[in-house]
Motif scaffolding. Structure first.
Motif, PDB file in Angstrom:
ATOM      1  N   THR A 102       4.901   3.967  10.084  1.00 46.26           N
ATOM      2  CA  THR A 102       6.344   4.254  10.142  1.00 46.26           C
ATOM      3  C   THR A 102       6.753   4.939  11.445  1.00 46.26           C
ATOM      4  O   THR A 102       7.896   5.363  11.599  1.00 46.26           O
ATOM      5  CB  THR A 102       6.763   5.192   8.984  1.00 46.26           C
ATOM      6  OG1 THR A 102       5.919   6.362   9.021  1.00 46.26           O
ATOM      7  CG2 THR A 102       6.633   4.522   7.632  1.00 46.26           C
ATOM      8  N   THR A 148       5.474   7.873  12.782  1.00 45.02           N
ATOM      9  CA  THR A 148       5.542   9.339  12.671  1.00 45.02           C
ATOM     10  C   THR A 148       5.239   9.986  14.030  1.00 45.02           C
ATOM     11  O   THR A 148       4.331   9.570  14.742  1.00 45.02           O
ATOM     12  CB  THR A 148       4.544   9.812  11.588  1.00 45.02           C
ATOM     13  OG1 THR A 148       4.990   9.287  10.340  1.00 45.02           O
ATOM     14  CG2 THR A 148       4.479  11.332  11.515  1.00 45.02           C
ATOM     15  N   HIS A 149       6.019  11.004  14.343  1.00 49.60           N
ATOM     16  CA  HIS A 149       5.957  11.616  15.685  1.00 49.60           C
ATOM     17  C   HIS A 149       6.089  13.130  15.560  1.00 49.60           C
ATOM     18  O   HIS A 149       6.532  13.656  14.525  1.00 49.60           O
ATOM     19  CB  HIS A 149       7.105  11.091  16.546  1.00 49.60           C
ATOM     20  CG  HIS A 149       8.435  11.451  15.954  1.00 49.60           C
ATOM     21  ND1 HIS A 149       9.084  12.636  16.247  1.00 49.60           N
ATOM     22  CD2 HIS A 149       9.203  10.839  15.015  1.00 49.60           C
ATOM     23  CE1 HIS A 149      10.196  12.709  15.533  1.00 49.60           C
ATOM     24  NE2 HIS A 149      10.293  11.627  14.764  1.00 49.60           N
ATOM     25  N   ARG A 199      14.098  16.939  18.304  1.00 45.99           N
ATOM     26  CA  ARG A 199      12.774  16.872  18.948  1.00 45.99           C
ATOM     27  C   ARG A 199      12.802  15.850  20.090  1.00 45.99           C
ATOM     28  O   ARG A 199      13.782  15.115  20.253  1.00 45.99           O
ATOM     29  CB  ARG A 199      11.715  16.487  17.900  1.00 45.99           C
ATOM     30  CG  ARG A 199      11.550  17.559  16.860  1.00 45.99           C
ATOM     31  CD  ARG A 199      10.445  17.246  15.867  1.00 45.99           C
ATOM     32  NE  ARG A 199      10.898  16.363  14.791  1.00 45.99           N
ATOM     33  CZ  ARG A 199      10.155  16.017  13.761  1.00 45.99           C
ATOM     34  NH1 ARG A 199       8.920  16.451  13.673  1.00 45.99           N
ATOM     35  NH2 ARG A 199      10.630  15.237  12.807  1.00 45.99           N
ATOM     36  N   LEU A 257      -4.127  -2.070   6.307  1.00 51.17           N
ATOM     37  CA  LEU A 257      -5.019  -1.414   7.256  1.00 51.17           C
ATOM     38  C   LEU A 257      -6.152  -0.795   6.453  1.00 51.17           C
ATOM     39  O   LEU A 257      -5.893  -0.029   5.505  1.00 51.17           O
ATOM     40  CB  LEU A 257      -4.290  -0.318   8.036  1.00 51.17           C
ATOM     41  CG  LEU A 257      -2.982  -0.736   8.737  1.00 51.17           C
ATOM     42  CD1 LEU A 257      -2.388   0.450   9.494  1.00 51.17           C
ATOM     43  CD2 LEU A 257      -3.243  -1.899   9.689  1.00 51.17           C
ATOM     44  N   ASP A 317       5.430  17.616  11.574  1.00 48.47           N
ATOM     45  CA  ASP A 317       5.478  18.969  11.039  1.00 48.47           C
ATOM     46  C   ASP A 317       4.898  19.133   9.633  1.00 48.47           C
ATOM     47  O   ASP A 317       4.987  20.202   9.045  1.00 48.47           O
ATOM     48  CB  ASP A 317       6.880  19.575  11.151  1.00 48.47           C
ATOM     49  CG  ASP A 317       7.960  18.658  10.627  1.00 48.47           C
ATOM     50  OD1 ASP A 317       7.628  17.797   9.792  1.00 48.47           O
ATOM     51  OD2 ASP A 317       9.117  18.807  11.044  1.00 48.47           O
ATOM     52  N   GLN A 361       0.630  13.225   4.892  1.00 48.69           N
ATOM     53  CA  GLN A 361       0.638  11.764   4.970  1.00 48.69           C
ATOM     54  C   GLN A 361      -0.777  11.217   5.154  1.00 48.69           C
ATOM     55  O   GLN A 361      -1.666  11.896   5.637  1.00 48.69           O
ATOM     56  CB  GLN A 361       1.463  11.287   6.175  1.00 48.69           C
ATOM     57  CG  GLN A 361       2.841  11.871   6.311  1.00 48.69           C
ATOM     58  CD  GLN A 361       2.880  13.076   7.238  1.00 48.69           C
ATOM     59  OE1 GLN A 361       2.003  13.923   7.193  1.00 48.69           O
ATOM     60  NE2 GLN A 361       3.908  13.161   8.057  1.00 48.69           N
ATOM     61  N   SER A 362      -0.939   9.926   4.819  1.00 51.00           N
ATOM     62  CA  SER A 362      -2.178   9.228   5.177  1.00 51.00           C
ATOM     63  C   SER A 362      -2.042   8.807   6.634  1.00 51.00           C
ATOM     64  O   SER A 362      -0.926   8.618   7.141  1.00 51.00           O
ATOM     65  CB  SER A 362      -2.359   7.998   4.285  1.00 51.00           C
ATOM     66  OG  SER A 362      -1.315   7.073   4.536  1.00 51.00           O
ATOM     67  N   GLY A 406      -0.209   5.438   6.713  1.00 49.16           N
ATOM     68  CA  GLY A 406       1.224   5.569   6.426  1.00 49.16           C
ATOM     69  C   GLY A 406       1.956   6.201   7.595  1.00 49.16           C
ATOM     70  O   GLY A 406       3.058   5.791   7.960  1.00 49.16           O
ATOM     71  N   VAL A 441       0.856  -1.181   0.000  1.00 51.76           N
ATOM     72  CA  VAL A 441       0.000   0.000   0.000  1.00 51.76           C
ATOM     73  C   VAL A 441       0.890   1.228   0.000  1.00 51.76           C
ATOM     74  O   VAL A 441       1.918   1.261   0.678  1.00 51.76           O
ATOM     75  CB  VAL A 441      -0.895   0.031   1.252  1.00 51.76           C
ATOM     76  CG1 VAL A 441      -1.872   1.205   1.164  1.00 51.76           C
ATOM     77  CG2 VAL A 441      -1.664  -1.264   1.393  1.00 51.76           C
ATOM     78  N   HIS A 446       5.429   9.780   1.266  1.00 50.22           N
ATOM     79  CA  HIS A 446       6.346  10.710   1.919  1.00 50.22           C
ATOM     80  C   HIS A 446       7.469  10.019   2.693  1.00 50.22           C
ATOM     81  O   HIS A 446       8.191  10.677   3.433  1.00 50.22           O
ATOM     82  CB  HIS A 446       5.581  11.663   2.843  1.00 50.22           C
ATOM     83  CG  HIS A 446       5.095  12.889   2.121  1.00 50.22           C
ATOM     84  ND1 HIS A 446       4.226  12.815   1.057  1.00 50.22           N
ATOM     85  CD2 HIS A 446       5.371  14.206   2.273  1.00 50.22           C
ATOM     86  CE1 HIS A 446       3.986  14.029   0.608  1.00 50.22           C
ATOM     87  NE2 HIS A 446       4.667  14.895   1.319  1.00 50.22           N
ATOM     88  N   SER A 447       7.597   8.710   2.543  1.00 50.30           N
ATOM     89  CA  SER A 447       8.737   8.043   3.173  1.00 50.30           C
ATOM     90  C   SER A 447       9.964   8.194   2.291  1.00 50.30           C
ATOM     91  O   SER A 447       9.852   8.196   1.062  1.00 50.30           O
ATOM     92  CB  SER A 447       8.433   6.560   3.396  1.00 50.30           C
ATOM     93  OG  SER A 447       7.409   6.427   4.354  1.00 50.30           O
ATOM     94  N   HIS A 456      14.304   6.124  12.268  1.00 43.32           N
ATOM     95  CA  HIS A 456      12.896   6.327  11.868  1.00 43.32           C
ATOM     96  C   HIS A 456      12.615   5.325  10.756  1.00 43.32           C
ATOM     97  O   HIS A 456      13.402   5.203   9.815  1.00 43.32           O
ATOM     98  CB  HIS A 456      12.752   7.760  11.361  1.00 43.32           C
ATOM     99  CG  HIS A 456      11.334   8.189  11.099  1.00 43.32           C
ATOM    100  ND1 HIS A 456      10.522   7.569  10.178  1.00 43.32           N
ATOM    101  CD2 HIS A 456      10.584   9.200  11.631  1.00 43.32           C
ATOM    102  CE1 HIS A 456       9.332   8.174  10.153  1.00 43.32           C
ATOM    103  NE2 HIS A 456       9.358   9.166  11.035  1.00 43.32           N
ATOM    104  N   GLY A 463       0.695   5.355   0.807  1.00 43.91           N
ATOM    105  CA  GLY A 463      -0.133   6.426   1.368  1.00 43.91           C
ATOM    106  C   GLY A 463       0.175   7.713   0.617  1.00 43.91           C
ATOM    107  O   GLY A 463      -0.088   7.845  -0.576  1.00 43.91           O
ATOM    108  N   GLY A 464       0.825   8.642   1.311  1.00 41.79           N
ATOM    109  CA  GLY A 464       1.193   9.901   0.662  1.00 41.79           C
ATOM    110  C   GLY A 464       2.526   9.829  -0.059  1.00 41.79           C
ATOM    111  O   GLY A 464       2.960  10.806  -0.674  1.00 41.79           O
TER     112      GLY A 464
END
Ligand SMILES: Cc1cc2nc3c(=O)[nH]c(=O)nc-3n(C[C@H](O)[C@H](O)[C@H](O)COP(=O)(O)OP(=O)(O)OC[C@H]3O[C@@H](n4cnc5c(N)ncnc54)[C@H](O)[C@@H]3O)c2cc1C
Length: 444
Positions: A121, A123-124, A350, A174, A109, A113-114, A117, A42, A47-48, A399, A44-45
């Motif tokens: 991964t 994402t935080h 961060r 998912l 930030d 993204q979906s 997705g 799958v 963006h990975s 990440h 998503g956006g």
């Protein structure tokens, strides 16, 4: 067709891409692929920065599975539980929540993204009390290679839930995600350039006393751009006579990082100059780090968390033990100074609390995230290799969606629940229908 990710460092030639518009169509697409002997990934956006969504099999895009399914109250806690199609983009989710007086507890930030997705991964955002997006997942529906959907929650199919809420889609597709949302709130943003030493000396207090603290540091300078976001009641930005103006400033000018540094045309120009004339980079960095003025504003949380990134870049980010971050930055600084590497992009730092998501980069330990970026037209390998050595020597965890060279052997040593994850993955997808070379590398 050729598929390419946002950063343009990954491309793939899937046999076909399908865009199911319902769960039945999704099920048909999975069954058809399996029958034809194809693997399934799958996207998503896109963006990975890693080939997480790449495949030479069937690539499924769930942009049409983006509906709001349910909004309910948890019977025990009374908290809002929002169930959405897994393909919903974060900007859509933020809108859906805002219209109902709700918000995500924390965000990264960007919002392109979906939701699937992003959680898959790890994402935080930032904040010593606010974990990554996967920590807010309360239920999932996971489609297996047989096209059947299984519901997984902390109490129902617990292991499948843990392995699927952050697992690169290796346990299945998912189809819906249930998120615990909270009442909408505003963020009061204070953005100021500080001497790096002031940040590092006061780091413990800054991280502990600020809801969301982060900073950017330009290599070879001793200047940092600090962002301190404090949670305030919803409507604070519109509450006073100044409200409209404040909102307008927030909307138009946003953060200086967004408008002046990270995404605007000026920063693109700076990077182009740095690419053409590498010797100019230290001067450009010193100017970038000094040229920025302080800014304060208040706006709805998602408008403050998320910015536009128009300057394309490559990124590596590691989660290191919180206590190791100053040493890690000192080592990065020493390497930069000794090599004079051409890096016109800042390092981003961060923070996150320890959490209990099996493959979360913050699993079981207070965490600092250190991200190195490079302008997409410039070489990154030497810089990222050096940074990675520093990160891994500090026990860093990469990440899952950003650049790294770790394999399953290294990662197994980083995650106590790694064997459990693999057991669940093997049971959910014994034939490797949802595998690709990246999942094989990182999970074995
Ligand atoms: C400009 C930029 C800014 C970023 N900022 C941050 C940040 O602030 N914090 C942070 O932590 N990360 C950040 N990232 C990284 C980004 O959040 C992750 O890479 C995220 O996975 C991207 O989401 P996506 O929808 O694009 O997923 P994709 O890259 O398309 O896919 C990611 C993974 O999820 C899987 N997947 C997607 N949908 C499903 C599904 N329905 N079922 C099963 N598996 C699925 C894919 O197969 C793949 O393995 C940033 C990236 C960029 C390019």
């Amino acid at each position: 067709m050729i598929w390419t990710n946002w950063a343009r460092n990954v491309s793939a030639a899937p046999v076909r891409q399908e865009q199911p518009a319902s769960e039945d169509e999704l099920s048909d697409a999975v069954r058809r692929a399996v029958k034809e002997g194809h693997t399934v990934r799958v996207v998503g956006g896109g963006h990975s920065f890693m080939p997480a969504a790449a495949t030479d099999g069937v690539q499924l895009n769930l942009d049409h599975l983006n509906a709001l399914h349910r909004l309910e109250r948890d019977a025990d806690t009374g908290h809002a539980l929002v169930t959405v199609g897994a393909g919903m983009r974060l900007h859509q989710l933020n809108q859906v929540l805002a219209e109902r007086g709700l918000a995500m507890q924390n965000l990264g930030d960007i919002d392109q993204q979906s939701i699937a997705g992003a959680i898959s991964t790890g994402t935080h955002g930032t904040g010593a009390r606010f974990g990554g997006l996967a920590t807010r997942v309360r239920a999932l529906t996971v489609m297996g290679p047989d096209g059947e959907v299984t519901r997984a929650t902390p109490t129902e199919r617990h292991d499948l839930f843990e392995a699927s809420r952050l697992g690169l889609g290796a346990t299945g597709v998912l189809s819906t995600v249930t998120i615990e949302a909270i009442p909408a709130f505003d963020l009061h943003a204070v953005e100021e350039p500080w001497p790096l030493d002031r940040v590092l000396e006061g780091l413990d207090d800054l991280v502990a006393d600020t809801d969301h603290f982060e900073f950017y540091w330009f290599p070879t300078t001793r200047r940092a751009l600090t962002l301190r976001n404090t949670r305030v009641d919803a409507g604070t930005s519109a509450g006073s006579g100044l409200g409209h103006r404040v909102r307008k400033v927030a909307g138009a000018a946003r953060s200086f990082l967004d408008e002046e540094v990270l995404s605007n045309g000026l920063f693109e120009t700076v990077n182009r100059i740095a690419t053409a004339v590498p010797a100019a980079t230290p001067t450009l960095n010193a100017v970038s780090a000094r040229a920025l003025s302080a800014r304060r504003y208040t706006a709805p949380s998602h408008e403050v968390y998320c910015t536009n990134r128009r300057v394309r870049f490559r990124e590596m980010e590691y989660a290191v033990p919180r206590a190791a971050v100053v040493e890690v930055l000192n080592e990065l600084d020493a390497w930069q100074r000794s090599t004079g590497e051409n890096v016109p992009f800042p390092v981003e730092v961060r923070f996150a609390p320890a959490d209990d998501v099996w493959l979360s980069t913050a699993y079981g330990r207070e965490t600092a995230y250190v991200a190195v970026h490079q302008y997409w037209r410039l070489p990154y390998a030497r810089y990222f290799d050096a940074a990675e050595q520093i990160f891994t020597a500090a026990g860093g965890r990469p990440h899952w969606g950003k650049m790294h060279s770790c394999d399953a052997d290294y990662l197994a040593g980083q995650y106590r629940r790694f064997p459990d994850f693999r057991r669940v993955r093997d049971a959910a997808d014994p034939e490797g229908v949802f595998a690709n070379p990246y999942t094989q590398r990182v999970f074995g």
